[in-house]
Motif scaffolding. Structure first.
Motif, PDB file in Angstrom:
ATOM      1  N   PRO A   1     -10.160   8.103  -5.453  1.00  0.00           N
ATOM      2  CA  PRO A   1     -10.052   6.673  -5.741  1.00  0.00           C
ATOM      3  C   PRO A   1      -8.603   6.221  -5.866  1.00  0.00           C
ATOM      4  CG  PRO A   1     -11.678   7.718  -7.154  1.00  0.00           C
ATOM      5  CD  PRO A   1     -10.950   8.815  -6.456  1.00  0.00           C
ATOM      6  N   PHE A   2      -8.310   5.064  -5.294  1.00  0.00           N
ATOM      7  CA  PHE A   2      -7.024   4.378  -5.416  1.00  0.00           C
ATOM      8  C   PHE A   2      -5.849   5.184  -4.873  1.00  0.00           C
ATOM      9  CE2 PHE A   2      -8.400   1.644  -9.314  1.00  0.00           C
ATOM     10  CZ  PHE A   2      -9.466   1.177  -8.565  1.00  0.00           C
ATOM     11  N   ALA A   3      -6.101   6.138  -3.998  1.00  0.00           N
ATOM     12  CA  ALA A   3      -5.011   6.957  -3.474  1.00  0.00           C
ATOM     13  C   ALA A   3      -4.051   6.148  -2.614  1.00  0.00           C
ATOM     14  CB  ALA A   3      -5.576   8.114  -2.660  1.00  0.00           C
TER      15      ALA A   3
ATOM     16  N   ALA B   1       0.845  -1.202   0.000  1.00  0.00           N
ATOM     17  CA  ALA B   1       0.000   0.000   0.000  1.00  0.00           C
ATOM     18  C   ALA B   1       0.878   1.248   0.000  1.00  0.00           C
ATOM     19  CB  ALA B   1      -0.913  -0.009   1.216  1.00  0.00           C
ATOM     20  N   LEU B   2       0.387   2.319  -0.619  1.00  0.00           N
ATOM     21  CA  LEU B   2       1.163   3.555  -0.681  1.00  0.00           C
ATOM     22  C   LEU B   2       1.170   4.294   0.652  1.00  0.00           C
ATOM     23  CD1 LEU B   2       0.064   4.957  -4.159  1.00  0.00           C
ATOM     24  CD2 LEU B   2       2.059   3.549  -3.598  1.00  0.00           C
ATOM     25  N   ASN B   3       0.133   4.073   1.449  1.00  0.00           N
ATOM     26  CA  ASN B   3       0.018   4.741   2.743  1.00  0.00           C
ATOM     27  C   ASN B   3      -0.390   3.722   3.792  1.00  0.00           C
ATOM     28  OD1 ASN B   3       0.301   7.589   1.676  1.00  0.00           O
ATOM     29  ND2 ASN B   3      -1.556   6.976   0.584  1.00  0.00           N
TER      30      ASN B   3
ATOM     31  N   LEU C   1       0.141  -0.467  -9.585  1.00  0.00           N
ATOM     32  CA  LEU C   1       0.336  -1.747 -10.260  1.00  0.00           C
ATOM     33  C   LEU C   1      -0.265  -2.920  -9.491  1.00  0.00           C
ATOM     34  CD1 LEU C   1       4.000  -1.305 -11.575  1.00  0.00           C
ATOM     35  CD2 LEU C   1       1.836  -0.977 -12.813  1.00  0.00           C
ATOM     36  N   SER C   2      -0.988  -2.656  -8.419  1.00  0.00           N
ATOM     37  CA  SER C   2      -1.679  -3.741  -7.733  1.00  0.00           C
ATOM     38  C   SER C   2      -2.850  -4.210  -8.593  1.00  0.00           C
ATOM     39  CB  SER C   2      -2.166  -3.297  -6.349  1.00  0.00           C
ATOM     40  OG  SER C   2      -2.989  -2.163  -6.447  1.00  0.00           O
TER      41      SER C   2
ATOM     42  N   ARG D   1      -8.977   0.933   0.948  1.00  0.00           N
ATOM     43  CA  ARG D   1      -8.344   0.201  -0.144  1.00  0.00           C
ATOM     44  C   ARG D   1      -8.789   0.724  -1.505  1.00  0.00           C
ATOM     45  NH1 ARG D   1      -6.253  -4.745   0.669  1.00  0.00           N
ATOM     46  NH2 ARG D   1      -7.274  -5.697  -1.148  1.00  0.00           N
ATOM     47  N   GLU D   2     -10.011   1.231  -1.588  1.00  0.00           N
ATOM     48  CA  GLU D   2     -10.553   1.715  -2.851  1.00  0.00           C
ATOM     49  C   GLU D   2     -10.592   3.240  -2.934  1.00  0.00           C
ATOM     50  OE1 GLU D   2     -10.729  -0.637  -4.789  1.00  0.00           O
ATOM     51  OE2 GLU D   2     -10.946  -2.337  -3.453  1.00  0.00           O
TER      52      GLU D   2
END
Length: 409
Positions: A308-310, A285-287, A315-316, A295-296
């Motif tokens: 969204p997707f922050a 995860a980025l954060n 690439l997940s 997650r979304e």
């Protein structure tokens, strides 16, 4: 959540012994006699993949068959001592998943590292050139690549696997195939090895989605299609800390596909299912996140989704499901209809929100229970312990509520 009775798609190749190839930790170093010629017999067996099949599912026999086998034996300093190829195990008198193999030459007693590759001649895969292997570490340089954007494995030559010798699957991985071949009673004596096994693991994970209605009363869900975003094109032949697929060009997106099965009950659709195979993809995860909704979407201070997707690595891997949701009154007239889209990132085993991983050799089942237009309950099981239920923030719907009971496109 219990473990499946047949864990993860493990193939077990027995290296059986009168005196037994033993874990070197159980033997005093001064008791190891190096360099005495010995003949070995390898017994090979496999376990069935104990799960239901769908149309795209290759089935138990194809998933578990060893069509070709290559075994390396490395010395204690991890230089290559010997290697050998073996053909379809059915030619040895076994079933295709089991048999008995006699090593074609004598090897020597002492501490060894034993590693095996299976089905490297699969016509779905390219890049597996093991002729360059001179040391144990050379195996880390071998990368298997898909021949095309495949999420199925339409080959009679089987699924590519690799594995190590060990007393159990855990010691096989941690010990990297380390074992001791004891000194024979007489030089060149034939020994059948027995206390450990080579645990072969698929490079793929197997993933199944089962979409259902949470409550079928006066409701209907008609699946339309599904697609996968960020499918890895390649994988390390030997599992490593870092995946082979790391750059954007190492991934592909599928086109929309129809569901393999549709569930029809009392003349109403209530869901469907599909399955696919995929190389491992383990992206952090980025954060730091602790809630499933993150997650979304990234949320604002009021808990509302804003980005969204922050929090997910770009690439997940995620799956997009589309369908049509209906609610009826007691007379069967349409009260509400919605074209819905649900986005589901893979991972989240053991209820860990930051887990976006799909690991090799695991069978994941995603049960998606549609509650209403924007919410689903997601239950995931894998061949490792883990189960979770969360509202899905990735749900989107274009809703039509019709007093006239009209269904509009």
């Amino acid at each position: 959540m219990k473990r499946y009775s047949i864990q993860t798609i493990f193939f077990i190749l027995g290296l059986l012994s009168l005196a037994a190839c033993q874990d070197e930790d159980l033997i005093k170093k001064e008791d190891i006699v190096e360099g005495v010629p010995v003949s070995v017999v390898l017994n090979v067996s496999s376990f069935a993949f104990d799960k239901v099949e769908t149309k795209a599912d290759m089935g138990v026999v194809a998933e578990n068959k060893v069509n070709d086998l290559h075994i390396f034996i490395f010395r204690s300093d991890k230089t290559l001592e010997d290697q050998a190829d073996f053909v379809d195990l059915s030619q040895t008198g076994g079933s295709g998943n089991s048999g008995s193999i006699e090593w074609p030459r004598t090897i020597t007693s002492g501490q060894k590292y034993i590693v095996a590759l299976a089905n490297v001649n699969s016509d779905n895969i390219s890049g597996i050139d093991y002729s360059v292997v001179e040391r144990f570490e050379d195996l880390n340089d071998i990368v298997a690549s898909l021949k095309g954007n495949l999420i199925q494995r339409p080959s009679t030559k089987g699924f590519v696997m690799s594995g190590y010798w060990g007393v159990n699957s855990s010691s096989a991985t941690s010990g990297l195939g380390s074992c001791v071949i004891p000194q024979p009673t007489t030089e060149g004596e034939k020994i059948t090895l027995s206390t450990g096994k080579i645990w072969l693991r698929h490079l793929d994970s197997k993933i199944k989605f089962d979409i259902q209605l949470s409550d079928k009363t006066n409701k209907e869900f008609i699946p339309r299609d599904w697609k996968i975003v960020n499918v890895p094109k390649k994988s390390n032949i030997i599992e490593q800390v870092t995946d082979a697929a790391r750059a954007e060009d190492d991934f592909f997106d599928t086109s929309e596909s129809k569901f393999e099965t549709l569930t029809l009950e009392a003349q109403k659709y209530s869901g469907g299912s599909f399955s696919f195979y995929m190389f491992e993809n383990r992206k952090a995860a980025l954060n730091s996140i602790t809630d499933y909704a993150e997650r979304e979407y990234k949320t604002d201070k009021g808990g509302r989704p804003v980005d969204p997707f922050a929090n997910a690595n770009p690439l997940s891997t995620y799956v997009v499901l589309r369908g049509t949701y209906y609610e009826y009154n007691a007379k069967g007239e349409i009260l509400l209809s919605a074209d819905v889209r649900y986005t589901i990132h893979l991972g989240y085993v053991n209820n860990i929100a930051s887990d976006f991983n799909s690991e090799r050799n695991l069978f994941y089942t995603y049960t998606v229970k549609v509650q209403d237009v924007k919410n689903i309950i997601l239950e995931v099981t894998s061949s490792e312990d883990g189960e979770f239920k969360e509202n899905q923030p990735g749900g989107e719907g274009d809703v039509i509520i019709s007093d006239q009971n009209l269904l509009l496109d």
